[in-house]
Design an enzyme around this catalytic site. Structure first.
Site, mmCIF file in Angstrom:
data_model
loop_
_atom_site.group_PDB
_atom_site.id
_atom_site.type_symbol
_atom_site.label_atom_id
_atom_site.label_comp_id
_atom_site.label_asym_id
_atom_site.label_seq_id
_atom_site.Cartn_x
_atom_site.Cartn_y
_atom_site.Cartn_z
ATOM 1 C CD GLN A 16 -1.547 0.239 3.581
ATOM 2 O OE1 GLN A 16 -2.467 1.019 3.351
ATOM 3 N NE2 GLN A 16 -1.429 -0.378 4.736
ATOM 4 C CG LEU A 17 4.661 3.666 2.016
ATOM 5 C CD1 LEU A 17 3.833 4.935 2.166
ATOM 6 C CD2 LEU A 17 5.633 3.540 3.179
ATOM 7 C CB ALA A 65 7.411 -4.911 5.999
ATOM 8 C CB THR A 67 2.509 -5.609 7.199
ATOM 9 O OG1 THR A 67 1.792 -6.171 6.098
ATOM 10 C CG2 THR A 67 3.657 -4.780 6.688
ATOM 11 C CB THR A 106 6.060 -0.305 12.985
ATOM 12 O OG1 THR A 106 4.855 -0.278 13.743
ATOM 13 C CG2 THR A 106 6.974 -1.340 13.605
ATOM 14 C CE1 TYR A 130 5.060 -5.463 11.087
ATOM 15 C CE2 TYR A 130 4.325 -4.114 12.923
ATOM 16 C CZ TYR A 130 4.705 -4.232 11.608
ATOM 17 O OH TYR A 130 4.726 -3.118 10.803
#
Ligand SMILES: NC(=O)c1ccc[n+]([C@@H]2O[C@H](COP(=O)([O-])OP(=O)(O)OC[C@H]3O[C@@H](n4cnc5c(N)ncnc54)[C@H](OP(=O)(O)O)[C@@H]3O)[C@@H](O)[C@H]2O)c1
Length: 292
Positions: A16-17, A65, A67, A106, A130
């Site tokens: 998404q990023l 990543a 996620t 994060t 995570y």
């Protein structure tokens, strides 16, 4: 002939990023090279070297990543392989070729016990697997790549990929009642604003290496964020949901623990790189209508 400010290779190019980076208006000033997982596997040094040879990037953005926060509690090996080992392989390759690395991390590296927003000076103490793998990835980037920026972001939402906003848009159309956690506070952050911060930094000579926080303002709970989403939906469409009940983290047990306070203080990036800190509500106002 096009003259670009720089060639930027983006790992995790289908995420998404990465997609938000490619769709950002500033992207036109750069030669962006989004590499999918298939094209470039960050856990495989040969795959990284091949991509570097082919694309000769000036800057690398690591948006790849693992996620899945809850699944990471079970799939430990896979999460560590991507978030720790993969970040290390990429850092080694960037350092070898003297390519600056912007590595995404994060707010979940913090334990959430602080009562104020977390700054870059605060100690990490992840409370889920995570978060642990992302922290180890950060440490590897610091150790292996001199020219690095670690950009910690929080609670992403936007037009692309799977994210909280998309889930809420769907649930609000399908259900009459929602139960939403009200005691976890963070900064929901629009992927377009993160893309803007990254590309703005890249338009400047990257001058100060190290760790930075970037998140939208103001902090809020998932409950408050959900109410704002539904209010914005109401302006444009019929919404089925009639009631949103505030619940606690205890009422909604998940495999992975979440920090209760995951708020990032982004003043350092604003001071060092003149990055504007913007409101997530403005993002909701501009993106929800076209998403309905
Ligand atoms: N999402 C959030 O709310 C959030 C919050 C804070 C921080 N972050 C951080 O922000 C960054 C971007 O997150 P995101 O939400 O954009 O992630 P995302 O949508 O889950 O995308 C991650 C991408 O990485 C790819 N990938 C996985 N393993 C890979 C490997 N070994 N080599 C290359 N690519 C690989 C995935 O491809 P496949 O699906 O094909 O495997 C996927 O396209 C991450 O560093 C994340 O930790 C995210």
């Amino acid at each position: 002939m096009n003259t670009y400010l720089a060639s930027i290779l983006i790992t995790g190019g289908q995420g998404q990023l990465a997609k938000a980076l490619c769709h950002h208006p500033l992207a036109k000033q750069f030669r962006l090279i989004p590499c999918s997982h298939q094209q470039l596997d960050i856990t495989n040094s040969r795959s990284i070297q091949t991509a570097f040879r082919e694309y000769q990037p000036d800057i690398v953005v690591n948006a790849a990543a693992y996620t899945a926060v809850d699944r990471a509690e079970e799939e430990r090996e896979q999460a560590a392989c991507i978030n720790h080992h993969g970040a290390r392989q990429l850092a080694l390759a960037c350092n070898d070729k003297h390519i600056p690395l912007i590595h995404l991390s994060t707010n979940y590296i913090f334990d959430g016990r602080k009562t104020a927003a977390y700054t870059e000076e605060d100690a990490a103490n992840p409370i889920n697997y995570y978060g642990e793998t992302k922290w180890l990835g950060e440490e590897a980037v610091r150790a292996e790549c001199e020219q690095h920026i670690i950009l910690r972001v929080a609670s992403l939402f936007g037009e692309f990929g799977n994210n909280y906003l998309k889930t809420m848009l769907q649930l609000s159309r399908d259900r009459t009642e929602l139960r939403i956690v009200a005691d976890q506070i963070s900064n929901p952050t629009y992927t377009g604003d993160i893309a803007s911060a990254i590309l703005n930094m890249a338009t400047q000579t990257l001058h100060t290496w190290g760790t930075y926080h970037f998140a939208n303002v103001p902090p809020c709970s998932w409950y408050d964020f959900t109410l704002a989403i539904i209010e914005e939906m109401h302006r444009h469409t019929h919404v089925k949901v009639e009631k949103v009940a505030a619940i606690t983290t205890e009422d909604y047990p998940r495999p992975a623990n979440r920090p209760l306070n995951a708020v990032l203080d982004s003043n350092k990036i604003s001071a060092d790189y003149q990055i504007e800190l913007t409101d997530w509500q403005l993002a909701l106002q501009s993106i929800i209508k076209p998403m309905l």
